[in-house]
Design a protein around this motif. Structure first.
Motif, mmCIF file in Angstrom:
data_model
loop_
_atom_site.group_PDB
_atom_site.id
_atom_site.type_symbol
_atom_site.label_atom_id
_atom_site.label_comp_id
_atom_site.label_asym_id
_atom_site.label_seq_id
_atom_site.Cartn_x
_atom_site.Cartn_y
_atom_site.Cartn_z
ATOM 1 N N ASP A 1 34.494 24.037 37.455
ATOM 2 C CA ASP A 1 34.809 25.348 36.876
ATOM 3 C C ASP A 1 35.910 25.249 35.829
ATOM 4 O O ASP A 1 35.950 26.028 34.883
ATOM 5 N N ASP B 1 38.766 33.116 41.305
ATOM 6 C CA ASP B 1 39.065 34.525 41.058
ATOM 7 C C ASP B 1 38.096 35.452 41.787
ATOM 8 O O ASP B 1 37.861 36.594 41.365
ATOM 9 N N ASP C 1 28.383 38.061 48.611
ATOM 10 C CA ASP C 1 29.475 37.936 47.646
ATOM 11 C C ASP C 1 30.847 37.928 48.311
ATOM 12 O O ASP C 1 31.864 37.752 47.637
ATOM 13 N N SER D 1 34.910 35.188 42.009
ATOM 14 C CA SER D 1 33.676 35.409 41.251
ATOM 15 C C SER D 1 32.505 34.641 41.849
ATOM 16 O O SER D 1 32.484 33.402 41.818
ATOM 17 N N ARG D 2 31.531 35.370 42.371
ATOM 18 C CA ARG D 2 30.317 34.737 42.879
ATOM 19 C C ARG D 2 29.527 34.097 41.739
ATOM 20 O O ARG D 2 28.922 33.030 41.910
ATOM 21 N N GLN D 3 29.543 34.717 40.555
ATOM 22 C CA GLN D 3 28.828 34.167 39.414
ATOM 23 C C GLN D 3 29.378 32.794 39.029
ATOM 24 O O GLN D 3 28.614 31.853 38.793
ATOM 25 N N ARG D 4 30.682 32.665 38.951
ATOM 26 C CA ARG D 4 31.289 31.362 38.623
ATOM 27 C C ARG D 4 30.975 30.328 39.692
ATOM 28 O O ARG D 4 30.756 29.146 39.395
#
Length: 572
Positions: A498, A545, A534, A547-550
Motif C-alpha cells: 500500500d 486508514d 468492511d 479503507s476496505r478498497q485499499r
C-alpha cells in the motif's frame, strides 16, 4: 575466528592483561619524523655551521668528522647552549605548527585513539613505544586519562607496582622532553639500563603483548628483552601491513606470536570495536530472562508493579540504542569478504543483545493495554532512525535492525491475543525516513527484514529468532506461533505494498498449484472479510486508514507478487 575477536574475548575475561608496543610505523603515519630523520637533519645543521653543505650521507660525514657515531647528546650540545634551547629545537620536530595542525599532521592517529579507548575500557594497561613523540599521551588525555610516564632509567627505578597503575606509558628509547634519554645509535640500542631491562622483563612476563609498527631490525636490546621472556600466560599478536622481516619472523616464531597483516589503524579499531561488543554482549543466563518475564507478567496483572516494568523496558531500549555497533562503526572494514564477516558478527551480536527486550515487548504487547503500549511503541522510531555516516550500506542498514525485530515481536504478540488496536498501531504509527527519497513511511512497511538484516532468508531468520520468545516465554504452541507469524507477516506485506514499496520476500508457507503461491494467511484474511465485511477488526482500528478498497487492492497486487515469486522459483 578473526584474531581481533579472539583478542577481544581475552581482554573481556582478563581486564588489563595486555600491553601494546608501538614502533616507528605508528608515528610515521602521523607525519612524525623518524629518530633517524631527526638526527640526519641535526647533523646537516651542524655541518652547515662548519661551512659544509651538500654533505651526502650525514651520518658518514659525522663519523668521518668526529671519529664516532652521532648521538643526540653530542648534537644538541653542539647546536644549543641551554636546556631551554634544547627543548625548543626538539619541539620543532615533534610538535605541530599551525600549518601542520591544519593539515592534521603530528597528531594522534586512529590507532593512538583506539588504544586510548582500550585503556579507558580497562582492556590495556601498558603502552610501550620506541618513539620520542607524545602522541600516545595526547590520545590518552583526550579521554581524560593521565598516564604515568617512564622516559628513562630513573623513572623506571621509582615505579610503583604495575597492577596499581591505571595506565603506564614507557618510552623505551626516551622522549623529546627528556633529551638526555633519547637513544638512536647502534651502540645505544644494543643494551638498556638495568632498571629499564627489569621493567621490560616484568611487562613481557606478566602481560600479553600486541606489537604494531615495529620492524625489530634496529633494536637488539628490545628484541632480546622480548625473546628472553619464556612465559605464555596470554596469546600475543604482531600486526603489520607488510610481511615481517627475517629478524622479526624469527622473534615471532620464538615467542609464538599471531601475525595479523593489517595496519595499526585497522587492527586497533577492529579490536576496540570487538572488545566493546563482547563486553556489552555477555549473554544473560536464560534464568535471568525467565525472572524478568515473570516480573513483567506480575506487573501487568492488576498493574501493581507497572513502574518497575516501565523502568526495565526503558533501560533495555536505551542500552540497545547506545550499543557501539549502532553508534560508532566503523562503517568501512576492508574488502567484501571482510565486510560480510563483520556484518555477520554484528548481526549475531544484535540478536543476542535483543533477547531480553524482545521478550519484554512481546509479553507487554500480549498482556498489556493502551498505557503500556506507549512504553515501547514510539521507541521503534528511535531504533529505526536513518543512520548515514557514509560507508558500507549493509552495515549502516543493520543499525535499524532492532526496530524491525521490535515490530515483529510486538505485532505477532498483539495479533496472537487479538489486540487489534495495538496491532494496527504497530503497523501504522511508528514512522521512519527512507534513505533514497527522504520520504517518511510506516516503519513496518519500510523496515522489512530484508531491508535491515540484508542476508539471504532474512525473514526466516527473524522468525527463528523470535520462536523461543513465543513458545517458551508466552507458552504458545509451535502451531499457534506459526499462524500468528504468518498472519502478521502477510498484513505487513500488505502495508508495504500500500505504501508503494518493493515486495520483500516474506517467510510464509505456500498453498496452491505448481507455479502459483497462495500464501496460507490469505485464507485467514478472507474469513475475516467474510465474517466482518468492511468492519474487519484491524481495519476498524485504523489499518490502511480503515479503507476496505485499499485493502482489496493491496491483496490483489500482493497475490500477483507471490505468483511471480512462485514462477521464478519454478524456473530456478
Amino acid at each position: 575466528m578473526e584474531p581481533y575477536v579472539k583478542l577481544a574475548f581475552t581482554m573481556r575475561d582478563t581486564p588489563g592483561a595486555y600491553a601494546v608496543l608501538l614502533g616507528a610505523g605508528a608515528s610515521i603515519a602521523a607525519g612524525m619524523p623518524s629518530a633517524w630523520d631527526v638526527q640526519e637533519d641535526l647533523i646537516a645543521r651542524l655541518a652547515a655551521t662548519e661551512g659544509s653543505t651538500g654533505i651526502g650521507d650525514p651520518h658518514a660525514w659525522y663519523q668521518e668528522r668526529f671519529s664516532h657515531s652521532a648521538t643526540y647528546d653530542d648534537l644538541l650540545a653542539a647546536l644549543t647552549s641551554t636546556p631551554f634551547e634544547r627543548q625548543a629545537l626538539l619541539r620543532s620536530y615533534f610538535e605541530p605548527d599551525e600549518q601542520e595542525r591544519e593539515d592534521g599532521l603530528k597528531q594522534p592517529t586512529a590507532a593512538h585513539r583506539e588504544i586510548a579507548r582500550l585503556v579507558a575500557a580497562g582492556h590495556v594497561r601498558i603502552v610501550l613505544t620506541t618513539n620520542f613523540d607524545r602522541l600516545v599521551e595526547t590520545a590518552l588525555r583526550e579521554v581524560n586519562i593521565e598516564p604515568v610516564v617512564v622516559a628513562d632509567a630513573a623513572d623506571a627505578a621509582g615505579l610503583a607496582p604495575l597492577h596499581t597503575i591505571r595506565c603506564l606509558v614507557v618510552h623505551v628509547h626516551g622522549d623529546y622532553l627528556t633529551p638526555t634519554s633519547m637513544l638512536n645509535t647502534p651502540e645505544e640500542l644494543d643494551r638498556y639500563a638495568e632498571d629499564i631491562d627489569r621493567l621490560l622483563d616484568r611487562v613481557f612476563t606478566d602481560y600479553g603483548l600486541i606489537i604494531s609498527g615495529w620492524s625489530s631490525t634496529w633494536d637488539p636490546a628490545l628484541r632480546n628483552a622480548i625473546a628472553r621472556s619464556t612465559t605464555r600466560y596470554f596469546a600475543s599478536y604482531w600486526t603489520d601491513p607488510r610481511p615481517l622481516s627475517e629478524t622479526a619472523q624469527k622473534l615471532l616464531t620464538h615467542r609464538a606470536f599471531t601475525y595479523v597483516q593489517a595496519d595499526a589503524d585497522t587492527f586497533f579499531t577492529r579490536t576496540a570495536d570487538a572488545a566493546d561488543a563482547v563486553t556489552d554482549t555477555k549473554r544473560r543466563h536464560p534464568a535471568s530472562i525467565d525472572i524478568a518475564v515473570a516480573a513483567a507478567k506480575r506487573a501487568l496483572d492488576g498493574f501493581s508493579q507497572g513502574i518497575t516494568l516501565h523502568d526495565t523496558l526503558r533501560r533495555e531500549i536505551d542500552r540497545i540504542a547506545a550499543l557501539p555497533l549502532r553508534t560508532t562503526g566503523p562503517w568501512n572494514v576492508g574488502n567484501r569478504a571482510e565486510t560480510d564477516a563483520e556484518h555477520g558478527r554484528r548481526l549475531n551480536t544484535l540478536e543476542t543483545e535483543m533477547e531480553l527486550l524482545l521478550t519484554l515487548v512481546a509479553v507487554t504487547a500480549y498482556w498489556g493495554n493502551n498505557t503500556t503500549d506507549r512504553w515501547w511503541l514510539r521507541d521503534i522510531e528511535q531504533l529505526g532512525a536513518l543512520h548515514d555516516p557514509g560507508g558500507d550500506l549493509g552495515l549502516m542498514k543493520l543499525v535499524r535492525a532492532p526496530a524491525t525485530m521490535m515490530i515483529y515481536a510486538a505485532g505477532i504478540a498483539a495479533l496472537a491475543n487479538e489486540r487489534w488496536d495495538t496491532l494496527a498501531h504497530v503497523l501504522t504509527e511508528p514512522r521512519v525516513e527512507q534513505r533514497i527519497n527522504g520520504k517518511t513511511y510506516a516503519a513496518a512497511a519500510l523496515l522489512s527484514p530484508w531491508e535491515t538484516l540484508n542476508v539471504n532468508g532474512s525473514s526466516k531468520r527473524v522468525h527463528d529468532q523470535l520462536r523461543p520468545v513465543f513458545t517458551q516465554h508466552l507458552a504458545l504452541s509451535e502451531t499457534a506461533y506459526g499462524e500468528a507469524w504468518e498472519r502478521f507477516e502477510y498484513l505487513r506485506v500488505l502495508v508495504e505494498d500500500d505504501a508503494d514499496l518493493a515486495f520483500s520476500l516474506p517467510h510464509i508457507s505456500p498453498t496452491g498449484y505448481l507455479g502459483t503461491f497462495d500464501p496460507a494467511p490469505a485464507a485467514w484474511l478472507k474469513k475475516q472479510i467474510d465474517q466482518y465485511g468492511d468492519n474487519i477488526p484491524v481495519l476498524r482500528e485504523g489499518l490502511l486508514d480503515g479503507s476496505r478498497q485499499r485493502l482489496d487492492q493491496a491483496v490483489t497486487r500482493v497475490e500477483k507478487s507471490f505468483n511471480y515469486m512462485a514462477q521464478q522459483m519454478r524456473y530456478a
